[in-house]
Write a protein that holds these residues in place. Sequence first.
Motif, PDB file in Angstrom:
ATOM      1  N   ARG A  29       0.809  -1.216   0.000  1.00  0.00           N
ATOM      2  CA  ARG A  29       0.000   0.000   0.000  1.00  0.00           C
ATOM      3  C   ARG A  29       0.843   1.267   0.000  1.00  0.00           C
ATOM      4  O   ARG A  29       0.386   2.312  -0.446  1.00  0.00           O
ATOM      5  CB  ARG A  29      -0.923  -0.001   1.231  1.00  0.00           C
ATOM      6  CG  ARG A  29      -2.003  -1.065   1.172  1.00  0.00           C
ATOM      7  CD  ARG A  29      -2.601  -1.341   2.547  1.00  0.00           C
ATOM      8  NE  ARG A  29      -3.795  -2.164   2.453  1.00  0.00           N
ATOM      9  CZ  ARG A  29      -3.782  -3.471   2.229  1.00  0.00           C
ATOM     10  NH1 ARG A  29      -2.641  -4.107   2.064  1.00  0.00           N
ATOM     11  NH2 ARG A  29      -4.930  -4.140   2.165  1.00  0.00           N
ATOM     12  N   ASP A 115     -14.940   1.634  10.170  1.00  0.00           N
ATOM     13  CA  ASP A 115     -15.508   2.157   8.930  1.00  0.00           C
ATOM     14  C   ASP A 115     -14.984   1.347   7.741  1.00  0.00           C
ATOM     15  O   ASP A 115     -13.785   1.371   7.438  1.00  0.00           O
ATOM     16  CB  ASP A 115     -15.129   3.626   8.760  1.00  0.00           C
ATOM     17  CG  ASP A 115     -15.928   4.313   7.658  1.00  0.00           C
ATOM     18  OD1 ASP A 115     -16.168   3.667   6.616  1.00  0.00           O
ATOM     19  OD2 ASP A 115     -16.298   5.481   7.834  1.00  0.00           O
ATOM     20  N   ARG A 117     -14.960   1.807   4.704  1.00  0.00           N
ATOM     21  CA  ARG A 117     -14.344   2.572   3.615  1.00  0.00           C
ATOM     22  C   ARG A 117     -12.828   2.649   3.791  1.00  0.00           C
ATOM     23  O   ARG A 117     -12.100   2.832   2.804  1.00  0.00           O
ATOM     24  CB  ARG A 117     -14.934   3.985   3.562  1.00  0.00           C
ATOM     25  CG  ARG A 117     -16.393   4.031   3.143  1.00  0.00           C
ATOM     26  CD  ARG A 117     -16.944   5.432   3.274  1.00  0.00           C
ATOM     27  NE  ARG A 117     -16.966   5.877   4.672  1.00  0.00           N
ATOM     28  CZ  ARG A 117     -17.366   7.077   5.063  1.00  0.00           C
ATOM     29  NH1 ARG A 117     -17.754   7.973   4.161  1.00  0.00           N
ATOM     30  NH2 ARG A 117     -17.367   7.392   6.355  1.00  0.00           N
ATOM     31  N   HIS A 118     -12.364   2.506   5.030  1.00  0.00           N
ATOM     32  CA  HIS A 118     -10.934   2.645   5.302  1.00  0.00           C
ATOM     33  C   HIS A 118     -10.360   1.476   6.099  1.00  0.00           C
ATOM     34  O   HIS A 118      -9.136   1.389   6.244  1.00  0.00           O
ATOM     35  CB  HIS A 118     -10.677   3.945   6.072  1.00  0.00           C
ATOM     36  CG  HIS A 118     -11.251   5.151   5.412  1.00  0.00           C
ATOM     37  ND1 HIS A 118     -10.774   5.646   4.218  1.00  0.00           N
ATOM     38  CD2 HIS A 118     -12.297   5.951   5.761  1.00  0.00           C
ATOM     39  CE1 HIS A 118     -11.482   6.709   3.872  1.00  0.00           C
ATOM     40  NE2 HIS A 118     -12.408   6.920   4.775  1.00  0.00           N
ATOM     41  N   VAL A 119     -11.220   0.614   6.603  1.00  0.00           N
ATOM     42  CA  VAL A 119     -10.787  -0.499   7.446  1.00  0.00           C
ATOM     43  C   VAL A 119     -11.189  -1.805   6.770  1.00  0.00           C
ATOM     44  O   VAL A 119     -12.374  -2.082   6.600  1.00  0.00           O
ATOM     45  CB  VAL A 119     -11.424  -0.413   8.845  1.00  0.00           C
ATOM     46  CG1 VAL A 119     -10.998  -1.608   9.699  1.00  0.00           C
ATOM     47  CG2 VAL A 119     -11.054   0.902   9.525  1.00  0.00           C
ATOM     48  N   VAL A 136      -4.292  -0.554   8.265  1.00  0.00           N
ATOM     49  CA  VAL A 136      -4.670   0.729   8.871  1.00  0.00           C
ATOM     50  C   VAL A 136      -3.429   1.572   9.142  1.00  0.00           C
ATOM     51  O   VAL A 136      -3.435   2.790   8.933  1.00  0.00           O
ATOM     52  CB  VAL A 136      -5.488   0.503  10.153  1.00  0.00           C
ATOM     53  CG1 VAL A 136      -5.649   1.806  10.932  1.00  0.00           C
ATOM     54  CG2 VAL A 136      -6.859  -0.066   9.802  1.00  0.00           C
ATOM     55  N   PHE A 139      -2.525   3.139   5.938  1.00  0.00           N
ATOM     56  CA  PHE A 139      -3.483   4.208   5.639  1.00  0.00           C
ATOM     57  C   PHE A 139      -3.105   5.489   6.381  1.00  0.00           C
ATOM     58  O   PHE A 139      -3.071   6.584   5.797  1.00  0.00           O
ATOM     59  CB  PHE A 139      -4.879   3.738   6.033  1.00  0.00           C
ATOM     60  CG  PHE A 139      -5.917   4.819   6.115  1.00  0.00           C
ATOM     61  CD1 PHE A 139      -6.484   5.340   4.957  1.00  0.00           C
ATOM     62  CD2 PHE A 139      -6.337   5.317   7.340  1.00  0.00           C
ATOM     63  CE1 PHE A 139      -7.448   6.347   5.029  1.00  0.00           C
ATOM     64  CE2 PHE A 139      -7.287   6.313   7.426  1.00  0.00           C
ATOM     65  CZ  PHE A 139      -7.845   6.832   6.263  1.00  0.00           C
ATOM     66  N   GLY A 144      -3.855   9.319   5.917  1.00  0.00           N
ATOM     67  CA  GLY A 144      -5.237   9.156   6.344  1.00  0.00           C
ATOM     68  C   GLY A 144      -5.491   9.769   7.711  1.00  0.00           C
ATOM     69  O   GLY A 144      -4.598   9.811   8.568  1.00  0.00           O
ATOM     70  N   ASP A 145      -6.709  10.216   7.923  1.00  0.00           N
ATOM     71  CA  ASP A 145      -7.104  10.861   9.176  1.00  0.00           C
ATOM     72  C   ASP A 145      -7.647   9.812  10.133  1.00  0.00           C
ATOM     73  O   ASP A 145      -8.530   9.032   9.761  1.00  0.00           O
ATOM     74  CB  ASP A 145      -8.183  11.912   8.885  1.00  0.00           C
ATOM     75  CG  ASP A 145      -8.473  12.815  10.081  1.00  0.00           C
ATOM     76  OD1 ASP A 145      -8.454  12.317  11.218  1.00  0.00           O
ATOM     77  OD2 ASP A 145      -8.719  14.012   9.878  1.00  0.00           O
ATOM     78  N   TRP A 148     -11.379   9.147  10.346  1.00  0.00           N
ATOM     79  CA  TRP A 148     -12.074   8.439   9.276  1.00  0.00           C
ATOM     80  C   TRP A 148     -12.211   6.945   9.549  1.00  0.00           C
ATOM     81  O   TRP A 148     -12.893   6.235   8.807  1.00  0.00           O
ATOM     82  CB  TRP A 148     -11.339   8.624   7.952  1.00  0.00           C
ATOM     83  CG  TRP A 148     -11.221  10.053   7.498  1.00  0.00           C
ATOM     84  CD1 TRP A 148     -11.910  11.131   7.980  1.00  0.00           C
ATOM     85  CD2 TRP A 148     -10.346  10.557   6.484  1.00  0.00           C
ATOM     86  NE1 TRP A 148     -11.523  12.276   7.339  1.00  0.00           N
ATOM     87  CE2 TRP A 148     -10.558  11.954   6.405  1.00  0.00           C
ATOM     88  CE3 TRP A 148      -9.408   9.971   5.649  1.00  0.00           C
ATOM     89  CZ2 TRP A 148      -9.866  12.756   5.516  1.00  0.00           C
ATOM     90  CZ3 TRP A 148      -8.706  10.765   4.752  1.00  0.00           C
ATOM     91  CH2 TRP A 148      -8.947  12.149   4.699  1.00  0.00           C
ATOM     92  N   LEU A 149     -11.546   6.469  10.578  1.00  0.00           N
ATOM     93  CA  LEU A 149     -11.494   5.025  10.817  1.00  0.00           C
ATOM     94  C   LEU A 149     -12.731   4.476  11.507  1.00  0.00           C
ATOM     95  O   LEU A 149     -13.057   3.292  11.361  1.00  0.00           O
ATOM     96  CB  LEU A 149     -10.260   4.683  11.655  1.00  0.00           C
ATOM     97  CG  LEU A 149      -8.920   4.991  10.995  1.00  0.00           C
ATOM     98  CD1 LEU A 149      -7.791   4.836  12.002  1.00  0.00           C
ATOM     99  CD2 LEU A 149      -8.695   4.067   9.796  1.00  0.00           C
TER     100      LEU A 149
END
Length: 258
Positions: A29, A115, A117-119, A136, A139, A144-145, A148-149
Amino acid sequence: MSPPIVTFLTDFGAGSGYPAQMKGVVLQRLPAAQLVDLSHEVPHFDVLAGALLLEACAPRFPLAAVHCAVVDPGVGTERRALCVVDPEGRRLVGPDNGLFTPFLGEGARAFALEDPRHVPAPESATFHGRDLFAPVAAFLAGGGDPEWLGPRVEAPVRLRWPAAAREGATLRGECLAADPFGNLVTSVRASDLEGRPVHEARVEGRPARFVRTFGEGRPGELLVLVGSGGRVEVAVREESAAARFGLARGAPVVLALG
């Protein structure tokens, strides 16, 4: 721009292939990531020992680093998965089992990894390090914020976190964990000494000598000193204090200050 940093701490053992799988997931990633092993030799299932290693190591890294920590005897159960952001902005990813206790001071925030979408959904119920925490961490390291998780967790699990007790000029603490040399980290911090000399020390009732460094000790002598991690430690020069004296977690330490 400096490459993103992801660190790893686990109880998997350096000889296993599990840490390599986690690193591979991050590099898939985030190919430019700089990957650093804190340790893979945390005693199996010993969450407190892992927390103490994180306390010693993570603050030595840039705040932008992401710390992926897996000492997780409850993997696959209902225990939560977390991202913790400590009061200084340091980010840590792993199980909600007390592993991040040293970083949960006032102002810390914790987020459940929920979430979709991110997890990612873990492929395996027994390897969240590879399937959940490593993705994660990548991310977050990639920008990534944490918010958002998933939802905010108001009461993450905290370990019993022993501290020194002061009785006049006496400090009372206890041994918490042994390092690979057999030195025992204690609940007494260097700051608890307040710069005062230690006139007398006892460990599990045995007399010990307070020294500045290991080399001041005599062969076989029980020593007490301030270790590099900012905690008082119990040691024997060029030997294991844990093995020689049979010391383990919970052994009392008493210091008489000048």
